[in-house]
Design a protein around this motif. Structure first.
Motif, mmCIF file in Angstrom:
data_model
loop_
_atom_site.group_PDB
_atom_site.id
_atom_site.type_symbol
_atom_site.label_atom_id
_atom_site.label_comp_id
_atom_site.label_asym_id
_atom_site.label_seq_id
_atom_site.Cartn_x
_atom_site.Cartn_y
_atom_site.Cartn_z
ATOM 1 N N LYS A 23 0.806 -1.226 0.000
ATOM 2 C CA LYS A 23 0.000 0.000 0.000
ATOM 3 C C LYS A 23 0.836 1.271 0.000
ATOM 4 C CE LYS A 23 -1.002 1.178 4.851
ATOM 5 N NZ LYS A 23 -2.113 1.464 5.782
ATOM 6 N N GLU A 82 -1.865 -3.364 2.717
ATOM 7 C CA GLU A 82 -3.005 -2.544 3.127
ATOM 8 C C GLU A 82 -3.898 -3.285 4.121
ATOM 9 O OE1 GLU A 82 -6.409 -2.838 -0.059
ATOM 10 O OE2 GLU A 82 -4.482 -2.773 -1.101
ATOM 11 N N LYS A 83 -3.744 -4.589 4.226
ATOM 12 C CA LYS A 83 -4.577 -5.382 5.128
ATOM 13 C C LYS A 83 -4.183 -5.182 6.593
ATOM 14 C CE LYS A 83 -5.303 -9.027 1.666
ATOM 15 N NZ LYS A 83 -5.098 -10.473 1.366
ATOM 16 N N LEU A 84 -2.946 -4.731 6.836
ATOM 17 C CA LEU A 84 -2.470 -4.605 8.211
ATOM 18 C C LEU A 84 -3.044 -3.367 8.882
ATOM 19 C CD1 LEU A 84 1.277 -5.662 7.970
ATOM 20 C CD2 LEU A 84 -0.758 -7.065 8.306
ATOM 21 N N LYS A 85 -3.492 -3.546 10.116
ATOM 22 C CA LYS A 85 -4.024 -2.435 10.899
ATOM 23 C C LYS A 85 -2.982 -1.981 11.918
ATOM 24 C CE LYS A 85 -8.737 -4.070 10.162
ATOM 25 N NZ LYS A 85 -9.997 -4.555 10.785
ATOM 26 N N MET A 86 -3.309 -0.935 12.659
ATOM 27 C CA MET A 86 -2.332 -0.283 13.521
ATOM 28 C C MET A 86 -1.700 -1.231 14.540
ATOM 29 S SD MET A 86 -0.698 2.424 13.955
ATOM 30 C CE MET A 86 -0.105 3.756 14.983
ATOM 31 N N GLU A 87 -2.510 -2.089 15.153
ATOM 32 C CA GLU A 87 -1.963 -2.999 16.156
ATOM 33 C C GLU A 87 -0.911 -3.908 15.536
ATOM 34 O OE1 GLU A 87 -3.396 -6.350 19.448
ATOM 35 O OE2 GLU A 87 -4.889 -5.302 18.214
ATOM 36 N N GLN A 88 -1.163 -4.366 14.325
ATOM 37 C CA GLN A 88 -0.199 -5.229 13.648
ATOM 38 C C GLN A 88 1.059 -4.464 13.245
ATOM 39 O OE1 GLN A 88 -3.360 -6.228 10.896
ATOM 40 N NE2 GLN A 88 -3.106 -8.394 11.356
ATOM 41 N N ASN A 122 -1.915 6.736 5.614
ATOM 42 C CA ASN A 122 -0.891 5.900 6.215
ATOM 43 C C ASN A 122 0.077 6.735 7.054
ATOM 44 O OD1 ASN A 122 0.526 3.440 6.643
ATOM 45 N ND2 ASN A 122 2.061 4.092 5.165
ATOM 46 N N ASP A 124 0.790 5.910 10.093
ATOM 47 C CA ASP A 124 1.179 5.011 11.188
ATOM 48 C C ASP A 124 2.571 5.364 11.712
ATOM 49 O OD1 ASP A 124 -1.127 3.872 10.284
ATOM 50 O OD2 ASP A 124 -0.229 1.973 9.678
#
Length: 323
Positions: A23, A82-88, A122, A124
């Protein structure tokens, strides 16, 4: 949860496949681009796996006990799906910093990818840099045209366009970089800054062969004489001016005004952004007033790019984030 490994050439296909679908990536992160200057840097890129699947990569080089992402690239940073979220993403950084710390690496320096190059929101890394008490080393100012907003081209830039029309200037896209490099770019950089382009003629020709759709050369001619040119690195959303240069008659001819007016209003009008690049000097702490004025005359406005230094010893701060 994640396994971190140092990149080797045996992973090239997996690396490039991942880069093309991530992403927050561009062609600069493909090995065909990164490896053109591998003799100048000690590559220390990382690949992060979940089981056997690649979930992130970090384009990087090593210098002493510091990892840089990347000293040979315009930007760097962790590239992921793009599938990964903040915790990951937090877990990814934790895994990477622990891995590097165990390898004797004290610091990680990341030159962030500006938001205009990213496919999805993004920020993050900005948040994680804050959590890790990262040190801001540098902040550059890019001059960028946002095509989604209304921008106005100043009258003095249009005056340059009139001069170009009077001088019957012609714009051509070419596959050969020799004329621009040998007659315009290299002599100008040597005279003004006593330096050379980041890419040699042989290197830019090699990269053009590798990435023919992404690296494009536009030259301006008066009759059969080259008078100006620009090298564009084109990504999905952005046309970035990697090099801009003209002969000593640029103000008289209006060559640079003509060149970029045509590119902005015609060739790259379908893009989301037109990036003139930085106008900074002295590690970002000063701006070239004349250069900035010229770029803003086309309607460009400032987008910043930060460089952060993270100490790997701060990794445990990530454990305190989620409550």
């Amino acid at each position: 949860m994640y396994t971190v490994k140092t990149y080797t050439t045996s992973n090239q296909l997996a690396w490039d496949y991942f880069i093309r679908k991530a992403k927050n990536s561009t062609f600069l992160f493909e090995r065909g681009f990164m490896d053109y200057h591998k003799h100048r840097f000690q590559d220390n890129s990382l690949m992060i796996f979940k089981n056997t699947q690649v979930v992130a990569v970090l384009p990087a080089n090593k210098l002493d006990n510091t990892i840089f992402s990347h000293q040979g690239l315009t930007y760097g940073g962790l590239v992921y799906s793009e599938k990964l979220k903040m915790e990951q993403v937090l877990d990814l950084y934790k895994s990477i910093l622990k891995y590097l710390s165990e390898k004797g690496i004290d610091k990680v320096v990341i030159k962030e990818l500006p938001y205009i190059y990213q496919k999805f929101p993004n920020d993050d890394f900005k948040y994680i840099a804050f959590i890790l008490k990262a040190k801001l080393l540098k902040r550059d100012a890019l001059s960028v045209i946002d095509y989604s907003s209304t921008f106005k081209i100043a009258s003095n830039r249009k005056e340059g366009l009139k001069k170009a029309e009077e001088n019957q200037l012609v714009l051509k896209e070419e596959n050969d970089f020799q004329g621009f490099w040998n007659l315009i770019l290299e002599p100008n950089l040597l005279k003004k800054y006593k330096t050379a382009p980041v890419h040699s003629l042989e290197e830019i020709q090699h990269l053009k062969h590798k990435f023919p759709k992404n690296i494009r050369q536009f030259n301006v001619y008066k009759h059969d004489e080259i008078v100006a040119g620009t090298t564009i690195f084109e990504t999905e959303h952005v046309a970035h001016c990697q090099y801009i240069s003209a002969n000593t008659e640029k103000n008289k001819l209006g060559s640079l005004d003509f060149l970029h007016y045509k590119l902005i209003t015609d060739v790259f009008k379908h893009k989301a952004y037109y990036d003139f690049g930085i106008s900074n000097e002295n590690s970002g702490r000063q701006l070239n007033k004349g250069l900035l004025f010229w770029k803003e005359g086309f309607g460009a406005r400032t987008v910043t790019q930060d460089v952060y230094e993270i100490e790997t010893s701060q990794v445990n701060l990530i454990d305190e984030v989620l409550i």
